[in-house]
Enzyme design. Structure first.
Site, PDB file in Angstrom:
ATOM      1  N   LYS A 169       0.829  -1.202   0.000  1.00  0.00           N
ATOM      2  CA  LYS A 169       0.000   0.000   0.000  1.00  0.00           C
ATOM      3  C   LYS A 169       0.867   1.257   0.000  1.00  0.00           C
ATOM      4  CE  LYS A 169      -3.277  -2.195   2.901  1.00  0.00           C
ATOM      5  NZ  LYS A 169      -3.785  -2.373   4.223  1.00  0.00           N
ATOM      6  N   ARG A 170       2.064   1.108   0.522  1.00  0.00           N
ATOM      7  CA  ARG A 170       2.934   2.267   0.636  1.00  0.00           C
ATOM      8  C   ARG A 170       3.711   2.572  -0.637  1.00  0.00           C
ATOM      9  NH1 ARG A 170       1.984   0.186   5.265  1.00  0.00           N
ATOM     10  NH2 ARG A 170       3.140  -1.690   4.714  1.00  0.00           N
TER      11      ARG A 170
END
Ligand code: GLU
Ligand code: ZN
Length: 489
Positions: free
Chosen positions: A259-260
């Site tokens: 997600k990062r």
């Protein structure tokens, strides 16, 4: 065609929407549309510490931007609402008390320290490290004693002690051994229900027939199957859904896309000017194929062709370059008129045109778009290419000038000033005769100086077309200003 197939997309509103979750939404949406089933959108917001209203809005907004309409869910409603889990607390409480009274759950008084200590020992003794069933068979007296000590209890689900096997819609037969699926927590000590409870309970109550989700959730399936048995037994569930687990999406260096990672962020694609159709087109290829090497298709075409047989269980590789190339294909596919409309917000953001574009701005844009359509990969690169058409302050870098530039520009002014027909062809012919034939300059050298004066750049959209769009006065003015700056130096 309508069918009983009911699928769901049920994200938690934490953080920003990311492409992994959108891929899951897309496959569910496509399956529903293909089968004439129902696409349910549910918000799993039971974690008040992490959920946010912004994230909830961003989810709805993203789904709408992408054109994935939901048949039941927030703001749309439906027969099994509410579709935000935070509004379903009473429902969960009721189900838990039914499970409790049928003996499917028990209170567990173990503290984190106690659990950790016992896990440590289990690992040393090479036993499975999960919950050891310590509180499974406490007598009422023992429970009372713990309560009297001021201990608070979580509610655990009593696993039946059998192995769990299911025929995964994508991975085929999957088995989990009983010892690897210990009794798990359904409700926190503070009464907050957990994902482990609310997700299957809502799948049951919302009559979800097919659960399609990421492979990271594979290990929760045996627990959900067990819970479903109980839910069916107490009359909460009518049937157990089928499960299919979509392949992992891998990022750089053979690691799961996180997600990062910046290329995960859906907002990035919107910001950079990817078309929603193009992004969905690319995400569809992460685990699914249309066959016959067809890699360019609309969401509707995907839905028409979508079957689970064509979903590949092997990890898919996320490739931003390919995604961008597909976006370029989409940009070339749409009409110039639509492209112009889509570019407007990017020009506004770059300060090149007014919030509400003037007629002249629209005219210039519509004329210019066909010139850049071929070479545009993202909408956000349009302002840089088009800037010179919307501003008169052109300041060519010194490095663009050559020894011949001044005479080239002076001669260009002479020849262009009296030009009656200000068309691409006429401009081209006039300059070619004057510069290439008469001054005997190489076209690249000659036109390079004109390009610098007109666009301020070394590379630009086609020069003569651009000059036609800009108009005679503006072009002559730019040429004159460049001559002046060359005189000054
Ligand atoms: N809310 C869960 C998640 O976002 C849903 C998982 C599922 O599809 O069961 O991970
Ligand atoms: Zn316990």
């Amino acid at each position: 065609m309508t069918s009983d197939i009911r699928v769901r997309f049920c994200p938690s509103p934490t953080g920003n929407p990311h492409v992994g979750m959108i891929r899951t939404a897309l496959f569910n949406w496509a399956y529903a549309r293909h089968t004439g089933g129902t696409f349910v959108f549910r918000i799993e917001d039971t974690d008040s510490a992490r959920d946010s209203q912004e994230s909830y809005q961003a989810l709805l907004d993203s789904m709408r931007w992408l054109g994935m309409t939901w048949d039941e869910g927030p703001e749309v409603g439906g027969p099994f609402g509410p579709y935000r889990q935070s509004e379903r607390t009473a429902i969960y409480r009721d189900v838990v008390s039914k499970l409790e009274s049928s003996g499917y759950t028990y209170p567990c008084f173990c503290t984190t320290e106690e659990l950790d200590a016992r896990r440590e020992i289990a690992m040393q003794e090479k036993r499975p490290p999960g919950y050891d069933g310590h509180c499974r068979n406490l007598t009422i007296e023992e429970q009372e004693k713990f309560r009297a000590e001021g201990r608070e209890a979580v509610i655990r689900f009593r696993m039946p002690g059998t192995d769990f096997t299911w025929n995964d819609l994508i991975r085929g037969e999957v088995t989990f051994k009983a010892e690897h699926v210990p009794d798990f927590v359904l409700v926190r000590a503070n009464g907050e229900p957990l994902y482990t409870l609310v997700n299957p309970v809502d799948d049951a109550l919302m009559r979800i027939s097919h659960v399609l989700r990421g492979e990271d959730l594979l290990s929760s399936t045996p627990r959900q199957l067990a819970l479903f048995q109980a839910l069916q037994h107490i009359g909460v569930a009518q049937f157990t859904p089928e499960y299919g687990h979509l392949p992992y999406v891998m990022g750089e260096g053979n690691k799961k896309l996180s997600k990062r990672d910046p290329e995960s962020s859906l907002a990035m694609y919107r910001d950079q000017g990817y078309l929603p159709e193009a992004l969905l087109n690319y995400l569809a290829l992460l685990g699914w194929s249309m066959g016959n090497d067809v890699e360019f298709f609309s969401p509707t075409q995907m839905a028409e062709a979508f079957t689970l047989e064509r979903v590949n269980p092997n990890p898919a590789r996320f490739d931003l370059k390919k995604c961008t190339a597909i976006n370029g294909d989409w940009i070339r596919f749409i009409s110039p008129t639509l492209l112009a409309e889509l570019i407007v917000p990017f020009l506004v953001r770059a300060g090149l045109i007014s919030e509400v574009p003037t007629e002249r701005e629209f005219e210039v844009l519509n004329q210019a778009v066909p010139l850049i359509q071929e070479r545009l990969d993202t909408l956000s690169s349009a302002p840089e290419l088009l800037a010179f058409l919307f501003t008169d302050s052109i300041s060519p870098d010194r490095s663009l000038w050559t020894d011949e530039s001044r005479s080239v520009l002076e001669r260009s002014i002479e020849i262009l000033k009296p030009l009656q027909d200000w068309s691409t062809d006429a401009i081209h012919t006039a300059l070619r005769v004057a510069l290439v034939e008469e001054l005997q300059l190489k076209p690249k050298l000659a036109f390079g100086s004109v390009r610098a004066a007109i666009t301020g750049q070394k590379i630009s959209p086609p020069l003569f077309e651009s000059m036609e769009i800009l108009g005679q006065d503006s072009c002559l003015e730019r040429l004159r200003r460049s001559v002046e700056s060359l005189q000054g130096s």
